[in-house]
Write a protein that holds these residues in place. Structure first.
Motif, PDB file in Angstrom:
ATOM      1  N   HIS A  79      -5.406  -7.521  -8.926  1.00 36.54           N
ATOM      2  CA  HIS A  79      -6.276  -6.375  -9.220  1.00 36.54           C
ATOM      3  C   HIS A  79      -5.712  -5.107  -8.596  1.00 36.54           C
ATOM      4  N   LEU A  80      -5.199  -5.210  -7.383  1.00 39.23           N
ATOM      5  CA  LEU A  80      -4.675  -4.033  -6.686  1.00 39.23           C
ATOM      6  C   LEU A  80      -3.459  -3.455  -7.411  1.00 39.23           C
ATOM      7  N   ILE A  81      -2.542  -4.322  -7.827  1.00 40.20           N
ATOM      8  CA  ILE A  81      -1.310  -3.852  -8.475  1.00 40.20           C
ATOM      9  C   ILE A  81      -1.589  -3.340  -9.876  1.00 40.20           C
ATOM     10  N   ASP A  82      -2.536  -3.977 -10.551  1.00 41.27           N
ATOM     11  CA  ASP A  82      -2.941  -3.579 -11.900  1.00 41.27           C
ATOM     12  C   ASP A  82      -1.729  -3.619 -12.838  1.00 41.27           C
ATOM     13  N   LYS A  83      -1.425  -2.533 -13.510  1.00 36.78           N
ATOM     14  CA  LYS A  83      -0.339  -2.516 -14.483  1.00 36.78           C
ATOM     15  C   LYS A  83       0.950  -1.923 -13.927  1.00 36.78           C
ATOM     16  N   ASP A  84       0.959  -1.632 -12.636  1.00 38.28           N
ATOM     17  CA  ASP A  84       2.135  -1.024 -12.026  1.00 38.28           C
ATOM     18  C   ASP A  84       3.237  -2.058 -11.789  1.00 38.28           C
ATOM     19  N   ASP A  85       4.440  -1.570 -11.630  1.00 41.74           N
ATOM     20  CA  ASP A  85       5.569  -2.388 -11.194  1.00 41.74           C
ATOM     21  C   ASP A  85       6.085  -1.760  -9.905  1.00 41.74           C
ATOM     22  N   ASN A 104      -5.696   7.629  17.661  1.00 45.57           N
ATOM     23  CA  ASN A 104      -4.850   8.202  16.606  1.00 45.57           C
ATOM     24  C   ASN A 104      -5.044   7.467  15.282  1.00 45.57           C
ATOM     25  N   ALA A 105      -5.131   6.142  15.351  1.00 49.34           N
ATOM     26  CA  ALA A 105      -5.282   5.357  14.121  1.00 49.34           C
ATOM     27  C   ALA A 105      -6.622   5.612  13.452  1.00 49.34           C
ATOM     28  N   LEU A 106      -7.669   5.742  14.242  1.00 52.32           N
ATOM     29  CA  LEU A 106      -9.009   5.962  13.684  1.00 52.32           C
ATOM     30  C   LEU A 106      -9.080   7.263  12.879  1.00 52.32           C
ATOM     31  N   GLN A 107      -8.331   8.250  13.307  1.00 54.45           N
ATOM     32  CA  GLN A 107      -8.351   9.537  12.600  1.00 54.45           C
ATOM     33  C   GLN A 107      -7.663   9.453  11.232  1.00 54.45           C
ATOM     34  N   LYS A 108      -6.903   8.403  11.006  1.00 51.95           N
ATOM     35  CA  LYS A 108      -6.145   8.271   9.756  1.00 51.95           C
ATOM     36  C   LYS A 108      -6.863   7.425   8.709  1.00 51.95           C
ATOM     37  N   LEU A 109      -8.002   6.861   9.075  1.00 54.58           N
ATOM     38  CA  LEU A 109      -8.727   6.035   8.116  1.00 54.58           C
ATOM     39  C   LEU A 109      -9.329   6.892   7.012  1.00 54.58           C
ATOM     40  N   GLU A 110      -9.254   6.382   5.792  1.00 55.95           N
ATOM     41  CA  GLU A 110      -9.883   7.083   4.673  1.00 55.95           C
ATOM     42  C   GLU A 110     -10.139   6.116   3.523  1.00 55.95           C
ATOM     43  N   PHE A 111     -11.134   6.441   2.737  1.00 55.58           N
ATOM     44  CA  PHE A 111     -11.416   5.636   1.551  1.00 55.58           C
ATOM     45  C   PHE A 111     -10.334   5.890   0.508  1.00 55.58           C
ATOM     46  N   ILE A 112      -9.921   4.831  -0.185  1.00 59.60           N
ATOM     47  CA  ILE A 112      -8.809   4.899  -1.137  1.00 59.60           C
ATOM     48  C   ILE A 112      -9.333   4.618  -2.535  1.00 59.60           C
ATOM     49  N   GLU A 113      -9.059   5.501  -3.435  1.00 61.10           N
ATOM     50  CA  GLU A 113      -9.549   5.377  -4.814  1.00 61.10           C
ATOM     51  C   GLU A 113      -8.982   4.120  -5.476  1.00 61.10           C
ATOM     52  N   PHE A 160       0.830  -1.216   0.000  1.00 59.40           N
ATOM     53  CA  PHE A 160       0.000   0.000   0.000  1.00 59.40           C
ATOM     54  C   PHE A 160       0.861   1.262   0.000  1.00 59.40           C
ATOM     55  N   LYS A 161       2.002   1.193   0.659  1.00 64.88           N
ATOM     56  CA  LYS A 161       2.889   2.358   0.676  1.00 64.88           C
ATOM     57  C   LYS A 161       3.364   2.675  -0.729  1.00 64.88           C
ATOM     58  N   ARG A 162       3.687   1.634  -1.485  1.00 65.82           N
ATOM     59  CA  ARG A 162       4.184   1.847  -2.846  1.00 65.82           C
ATOM     60  C   ARG A 162       3.062   2.184  -3.820  1.00 65.82           C
ATOM     61  N   LYS A 163       1.896   1.578  -3.630  1.00 61.43           N
ATOM     62  CA  LYS A 163       0.788   1.785  -4.559  1.00 61.43           C
ATOM     63  C   LYS A 163       0.027   3.074  -4.279  1.00 61.43           C
ATOM     64  N   PHE A 164      -0.315   3.305  -2.999  1.00 61.49           N
ATOM     65  CA  PHE A 164      -1.185   4.428  -2.658  1.00 61.49           C
ATOM     66  C   PHE A 164      -0.524   5.467  -1.754  1.00 61.49           C
ATOM     67  N   ASN A 165       0.720   5.188  -1.338  1.00 57.93           N
ATOM     68  CA  ASN A 165       1.373   6.024  -0.310  1.00 57.93           C
ATOM     69  C   ASN A 165       0.501   6.085   0.944  1.00 57.93           C
TER      70      ASN A 165
END
Length: 550
Positions: free
Chosen positions: A396-402, A364-373, A344-349
């Motif tokens: 599906h998550l990685i799609d065409k990325d490397d 603290n963790a709950l405040q960082k939750l968000e929907f990811i495109e 996720f760090k590499r794909k979505f930061n």
């Protein structure tokens, strides 16, 4: 039986018609309730927790409360953790515990024997059928009993057996007595583990390549029979923690309270919700914090059960990162979280799974939750293995990325196989050794193919390879690109045609290998040499024809 019962408290709001609202608890058993005072098969503390802390509006709360009831009902209906019972006696051994307790228990019809801890050399069996090897006056003898009470924390054998309890965990003699009377004369337990030996990577193999489950089991619920290469299960000794499930590489183990098929269906209730995972043992009743909008708690039975597939399925069902509120992270869950967080760090930061061990970390963790495109993905196939389902979601998550390579862990292992195509004869021993479908034989192309995303790197293919220095297993991690999820050809060959009838019967390399091996032994016998290049039918004909000429 009434299903959804809500006992009124300080949180007042309109609820759906499916939920029965009561002022006080009923004097009858119901299925699910939000109140401990109500006799219920399921006490659901997450209901009051959500109502008390959530920032959702009234309408959304009303809808979500129904989801929480439905989630619990679903787990109950589709769980396979059937309750079982066993009759046990009243014979108790006290290890290094004062005789006042012995007198107290004897007054309540228990047979009690006091021993010193060092007199007990070993203990085996299970509750109701325990046996101790006892040394006294330089003599050793066996002693059968039902329950052991001890105080030491040094004896691992005491901690591993069912029916062995630490006296210091009870506040007084009355609490201890109530506990013992709940265990004798009838002991109730559940089956937590489901097992499929067909894809187990320890079961009946010539050499040991797995048994991670037995290695991690904190009790004697899973043991190895190294002579037969079989796992032995004792459901009565199982604590239901789920640690074995999260490290099982092939998916041969499943969690009876929430089997994989049931889990897949459960996740549909959490679509478009930010998920807060809470193990049953965590205290919610007195937890007060700010629960952001769209966050919905998910209660699970075992704190160590969650695997990479569980986490990824929840992430893609919800479309958001999630929080795991727990004081313990198992080896399997920990490596799954590490893997997904790296991806996720590499794909979505973004961070995929936040782990919170206390209230401050949770807030603290709950405040960082968000929907990811582009995270949402709905794919579940109960006919596929654990690795196959995980691979589909990850592809599906990685799609065409490397996204590079994530290193392999100790428990959640990934890698690849390299084969020398010049020495591989396509005997397919490696295919027969692989029970997760990572290695296959393609009959149309006469090729050996490999899908790294399905491989658990057990190494049995390497052991089974008939050719020297031909197959090599590398545990070099998971490659995050689209081609990683495809089958690739490792070796191929042309089929050899029988020199008599023309029928294809083996690969050319296999025929040539056997011919090169046998020719020197045939000492120039042309008939025998010719038979090496014939199919089974023609081989017999050639040999018989030669015999008739003699």
């Amino acid at each position: 039986m009434r299903s959804f019962v809500y006992i009124k408290n300080d949180e007042v709001l309109p609820l759906p018609d499916e939920i029965e609202i009561l002022d006080t608890p009923l004097d009858e058993e119901v299925l699910i309730s939000n109140d401990k005072k109500q006799k219920a098969l399921i006490f659901a503390p997450e209901i009051n927790f959500y109502l008390k802390n959530s920032k959702d509006n009234t309408l959304q709360k009303s809808k979500n409360i129904l989801k929480l009831y439905e989630a619990r009902e679903h787990i109950y209906n589709f769980g396979l953790d059937l309750e079982q019972e066993k009759n046990i006696g009243n014979k108790i051994i006290l290890a290094d515990i004062n005789e006042n307790l012995a007198s107290f228990l004897k007054q309540h019809n228990f047979e009690v024997l006091c021993l010193k801890e060092d007199e007990i050399l070993a203990i085996f069996g299970c509750v109701g059928e325990l046996c101790a090897i006892v040394k006294n006056a330089n003599e050793e003898y066996e002693l059968d009993f039902d329950i052991l009470l001890f105080k030491t924390k040094e004896r691992a054998d005491f901690l591993r057996q069912s029916g062995c309890y630490n006296y210091e965990n009870f506040k007084d003699e009355v609490e201890l007595l109530e506990f013992l009377q709940s265990k004798s004369p009838r002991y109730f337990y559940k089956n937590y583990i489901m097992y499929d030996s067909n894809i187990c990577q320890y079961h009946q193999r010539r050499t040991e390549h797995c048994a991670k489950c037995a290695e991690l089991c904190p009790t004697t619920a899973i043991l190895k029979n190294d002579e037969k290469k079989e796992l032995e299960f004792s459901q009565i000794d199982c604590l239901g923690c789920g640690a074995c499930i999260s490290v099982c590489p092939s998916g041969s183990l499943d969690y009876a309270p929430l089997p994989r098929e049931s889990f897949f269906k459960l996740t549909t209730l959490y679509q478009k919700q930010k998920i807060l995972i809470i193990p049953k043992k965590m205290d919610l009743e007195n937890l007060v914090l700010d629960l952001p909008e769209d966050v919905l708690p998910l209660m699970i039975e075992g704190e160590k059960v969650l695997s990479a597939l569980h986490f990824l399925t929840l992430l893609q069902s919800s479309g958001a990162n999630l929080v795991f509120y727990t004081d313990v992270v198992s080896e399997g869950s920990g490596e799954a979280i590490f893997l997904l967080n790296a991806i996720f760090k590499r794909k979505f930061n973004q961070t995929a799974v936040w782990v919170a061990k206390d209230k401050i970390e949770l807030q603290n963790a709950l405040q960082k939750l968000e929907f990811i495109e582009n995270l949402s993905f709905d794919f579940h196939n109960n006919t596929l293995t654990t690795r196959e389902n995980f691979a589909k979601g990850l592809e599906h998550l990685i799609d065409k990325d490397d996204l590079g390579v994530v290193p392999s862990g100790e428990w959640l292992r990934y890698g690849e196989i390299k084969i020398n195509p010049n020495t591989c004869t396509l005997c397919l021993s490696c295919v027969g050794a692989c029970n997760v479908g990572a290695l296959i034989a393609d009959s149309k192309e006469n090729a050996l193919k490999f899908n790294a995303s399905l491989c658990t790197t057990c190494g049995y293919c390497e052991t089974s390879c008939a050719e020297k220095d031909t197959l090599e297993l590398l545990r070099n991690g998971i490659k995050l690109n689209s081609s990683y999820f495809n089958f690739h050809t490792l070796a191929k060959d042309e089929l050899f045609k029988c020199i008599e009838c023309g029928k294809e019967f083996a690969t050319s390399k296999a025929v040539q290998k056997i011919a090169n091996l046998m020719k020197p032994r045939f000492l120039g016998d042309e008939t025998k040499i010719k038979s090496l290049y014939c199919c089974a039918d023609c081989k017999a004909k050639v040999m018989i024809a030669a015999m008739r000429k003699i």
